[in-house]
Design an enzyme around this catalytic site. Sequence first.
Site, short mmCIF file in Angstrom:
data_model
loop_
_atom_site.label_atom_id
_atom_site.label_comp_id
_atom_site.label_asym_id
_atom_site.label_seq_id
_atom_site.Cartn_x
_atom_site.Cartn_y
_atom_site.Cartn_z
N VAL A 78 5.48 -13.58 -24.09
CA VAL A 78 6.27 -13.38 -22.87
C VAL A 78 6.72 -14.74 -22.35
CG1 VAL A 78 4.29 -13.36 -21.27
CG2 VAL A 78 6.40 -12.18 -20.65
N GLU A 79 7.96 -14.81 -21.92
CA GLU A 79 8.51 -16.04 -21.35
C GLU A 79 8.06 -16.12 -19.89
OE1 GLU A 79 10.51 -18.70 -19.29
OE2 GLU A 79 11.29 -16.67 -19.00
N SER A 80 7.56 -17.27 -19.47
CA SER A 80 6.89 -17.38 -18.16
C SER A 80 7.81 -17.16 -16.97
CB SER A 80 6.18 -18.73 -18.03
OG SER A 80 7.09 -19.80 -18.11
N ASP A 140 -0.24 -6.00 0.32
CA ASP A 140 -1.48 -6.36 -0.35
C ASP A 140 -1.22 -7.66 -1.12
OD1 ASP A 140 -3.14 -4.11 0.35
OD2 ASP A 140 -1.93 -2.91 -1.02
N CYS A 151 0.86 -1.17 0.00
CA CYS A 151 0.00 0.00 0.00
C CYS A 151 0.91 1.24 0.00
CB CYS A 151 -0.91 0.01 1.22
SG CYS A 151 -1.84 1.54 1.40
#
Length: 167
Positions: free
Chosen positions: A80-82, A65, A58
């Site tokens: 995108v490569e994981s 959070d 926060c």
Amino acid sequence: MTMSGRTENEKGDITLLGNQHTKYNYDYDPSVLETFPNKHPDNDYFVKFNCPEFTSLCPITGQPDFATIYISYIPAERMVESKSLKLYLFSFRNHGDFHEDCVNIIMKDLIKLMDPKYIEVWGKFLPRGGLSIDPYCNYGKAGTKWEQMAWERLSQHDMYPETVNNR
């Protein structure tokens, strides 16, 4: 061919996958994101990532959070490569921003990285103070059918909310 069955060209600029010396950045870092070529750019299909262990801070109280982040996209030329995505999402751990900002930042970084046909990011944050926040954002490439799809999905978003039984 390499042992993985992919040529060096097919692997693109991937350096994190298979690297046994991974370093975790605790501060927001989009530079860790990597892509590889989509072998099926003429096919329209969704790729979905679920990250049930997302954390950020926060910006006012500094309290953590926790959320599940859902990322769905229709790739164009790059994907995108994981592992790089995991490290990128992990880099939000000490990042102070509101929930709405986090999902929009994630979406914009992925658009800049991949230039997808369509993408949506949905954050389902656990409640603090008895209130949960679930921001959703999306994008469809301008001037294409995906731009219209983005508007339709946004305008119909959460019309029939799911049953939430885990919080």
